[in-house]
Scaffold this motif. Structure first.
Motif, short mmCIF file in Angstrom:
data_model
loop_
_atom_site.label_atom_id
_atom_site.label_comp_id
_atom_site.label_asym_id
_atom_site.label_seq_id
_atom_site.Cartn_x
_atom_site.Cartn_y
_atom_site.Cartn_z
N LYS A 172 0.83 -1.21 0.00
CA LYS A 172 0.00 0.00 0.00
C LYS A 172 0.86 1.27 0.00
O LYS A 172 0.57 2.23 -0.71
CB LYS A 172 -0.92 -0.02 1.23
N GLU A 173 1.94 1.26 0.76
CA GLU A 173 2.81 2.44 0.86
C GLU A 173 3.46 2.75 -0.49
O GLU A 173 3.54 3.90 -0.90
CB GLU A 173 3.90 2.23 1.93
N VAL A 174 3.91 1.71 -1.18
CA VAL A 174 4.55 1.90 -2.49
C VAL A 174 3.52 2.40 -3.49
O VAL A 174 3.80 3.32 -4.27
CB VAL A 174 5.22 0.59 -2.98
N MET A 175 2.32 1.84 -3.46
CA MET A 175 1.27 2.29 -4.38
C MET A 175 0.95 3.78 -4.16
O MET A 175 0.73 4.52 -5.12
CB MET A 175 0.00 1.45 -4.21
N GLY A 179 13.06 -0.66 3.49
CA GLY A 179 12.20 -1.84 3.64
C GLY A 179 11.51 -2.26 2.35
O GLY A 179 10.96 -3.36 2.28
N PHE A 180 11.55 -1.40 1.33
CA PHE A 180 10.94 -1.75 0.05
C PHE A 180 11.84 -2.75 -0.68
O PHE A 180 13.06 -2.70 -0.57
CB PHE A 180 10.75 -0.51 -0.84
N SER A 181 11.23 -3.61 -1.45
CA SER A 181 12.00 -4.58 -2.24
C SER A 181 12.70 -3.84 -3.38
O SER A 181 12.38 -2.69 -3.69
CB SER A 181 11.08 -5.66 -2.81
N LYS A 182 13.66 -4.53 -4.01
CA LYS A 182 14.36 -3.94 -5.16
C LYS A 182 13.38 -3.58 -6.27
O LYS A 182 13.50 -2.54 -6.91
CB LYS A 182 15.43 -4.90 -5.69
N LYS A 183 12.40 -4.46 -6.50
CA LYS A 183 11.41 -4.20 -7.56
C LYS A 183 10.57 -2.98 -7.21
O LYS A 183 10.24 -2.17 -8.09
CB LYS A 183 10.50 -5.42 -7.75
N GLU A 184 10.21 -2.84 -5.95
CA GLU A 184 9.40 -1.69 -5.53
C GLU A 184 10.19 -0.40 -5.69
O GLU A 184 9.69 0.60 -6.23
CB GLU A 184 8.94 -1.87 -4.08
N ARG A 185 11.45 -0.40 -5.24
CA ARG A 185 12.28 0.80 -5.38
C ARG A 185 12.51 1.12 -6.86
O ARG A 185 12.45 2.29 -7.26
CB ARG A 185 13.62 0.61 -4.65
N ALA A 186 12.73 0.09 -7.68
CA ALA A 186 12.93 0.31 -9.12
C ALA A 186 11.68 0.93 -9.75
O ALA A 186 11.79 1.83 -10.59
CB ALA A 186 13.29 -1.00 -9.81
N ALA A 187 10.51 0.46 -9.33
CA ALA A 187 9.26 1.01 -9.88
C ALA A 187 9.10 2.48 -9.48
O ALA A 187 8.66 3.31 -10.28
CB ALA A 187 8.07 0.19 -9.39
N ILE A 188 9.48 2.81 -8.25
CA ILE A 188 9.37 4.19 -7.77
C ILE A 188 10.35 5.08 -8.55
O ILE A 188 9.99 6.16 -9.00
CB ILE A 188 9.64 4.27 -6.25
N VAL A 189 11.58 4.61 -8.73
CA VAL A 189 12.59 5.38 -9.47
C VAL A 189 12.13 5.57 -10.92
O VAL A 189 12.24 6.68 -11.47
CB VAL A 189 13.97 4.67 -9.41
N GLU A 190 11.61 4.52 -11.54
CA GLU A 190 11.13 4.62 -12.92
C GLU A 190 9.99 5.64 -13.04
O GLU A 190 9.96 6.46 -13.96
CB GLU A 190 10.66 3.25 -13.42
N CYS A 191 9.08 5.62 -12.09
CA CYS A 191 7.96 6.56 -12.09
C CYS A 191 8.47 8.00 -11.96
O CYS A 191 8.01 8.91 -12.66
CB CYS A 191 7.00 6.21 -10.95
N ASP A 192 9.45 8.19 -11.07
CA ASP A 192 10.04 9.52 -10.87
C ASP A 192 10.73 10.00 -12.14
O ASP A 192 10.59 11.15 -12.54
CB ASP A 192 11.03 9.46 -9.70
N GLN A 193 11.46 9.10 -12.81
CA GLN A 193 12.16 9.47 -14.05
C GLN A 193 11.16 9.86 -15.14
O GLN A 193 11.39 10.80 -15.88
CB GLN A 193 13.05 8.33 -14.51
N LYS A 194 10.05 9.13 -15.22
CA LYS A 194 9.02 9.46 -16.22
C LYS A 194 8.47 10.86 -15.97
O LYS A 194 8.26 11.63 -16.89
CB LYS A 194 7.89 8.43 -16.19
N LYS A 195 8.24 11.17 -14.69
CA LYS A 195 7.70 12.49 -14.36
C LYS A 195 8.69 13.59 -14.73
O LYS A 195 8.32 14.61 -15.30
CB LYS A 195 7.37 12.55 -12.87
N MET A 196 9.97 13.36 -14.41
CA MET A 196 10.98 14.37 -14.74
C MET A 196 11.13 14.52 -16.25
O MET A 196 11.25 15.63 -16.76
CB MET A 196 12.31 14.01 -14.09
#
Length: 187
Positions: free
Chosen positions: A52-55, A91-108
């Motif tokens: 939920k936190e990652v979403m 505490g986030f998994s590698k996949k969760e952190r990667a998804a967050i980073v990818e989302c941030d890069q798309k926004k930038m």
């Protein structure tokens, strides 16, 4: 060349074997063809289920109106710092952190492409057309509030003229700070 003679029984057997092999090859080709078609038409895999936190972080970063990049949100000295995100990051998994980073890069990237696609109706030097950071507007907001007070006006009634147009974000940033009457046009 030599010609081999065969009995009618042997010829039939040989023809039957040849037909069987041809049939088998055709079946194999059909199977491969069906596998290829199935592979092409398989439904796309669903996005992985995140906590939920990652979403929530992904939702915030996907919102064009949200402020701050991932870097801003993880930086304790930044105004957009997110204490909850910083605490949960490891505490986030590698996949969760990667998804967050990818989302941030798309926004930038979307933000950068919005600025790149602007056509000015005048000669412009790219070095002269850089957007002012939202933090800078937050820094001048107290001065604008003071000016509004001196003029006996509410901040929302203060009219601000900014002749330096880049991509128009000054209007958005000052509106967020309570100054919605900003004139900044590409002319």
């Amino acid at each position: 060349g030599s010609v081999q003679e065969s009995t009618p029984g042997e010829a039939t057997k040989s023809a039957t074997e040849a037909a069987g092999k041809a049939k088998k090859k055709t079946k194999n080709r059909l199977k491969l063809s069906m596998k290829a078609k199935t592979a092409k038409t398989k439904p796309k895999q669903e996005a992985p289920a995140f906590c939920k936190e990652v979403m929530e972080v992904l939702k915030q970063l996907s919102d064009p109106q949200s402020r701050g990049t991932l870097s801003d949100r993880l930086n304790p000295s930044h105004p957009c710092f997110d204490k909850k995100l910083k605490a949960g990051w490891k505490g986030f998994s590698k996949k969760e952190r990667a998804a967050i980073v990818e989302c941030d890069q798309k926004k930038m990237n979307a933000s950068v492409s919005a600025v790149v696609s602007i056509e000015h109706p005048f000669d412009a030097n790219d070095d002269d057309h850089c957007e002012t950071a939202p933090e800078a507007y937050r820094d001048v907001a107290p001065i604008l509030h003071h000016i509004a007070t001196l003029l006996s006006k509410a901040p929302k009634k203060l009219r601000i003229y900014d002749p330096f147009y880049c991509a128009g974000s000054v209007v958005k940033h000052l509106t967020e700070l309570g100054f919605p009457q900003v004139y900044n046009k590409c002319e």
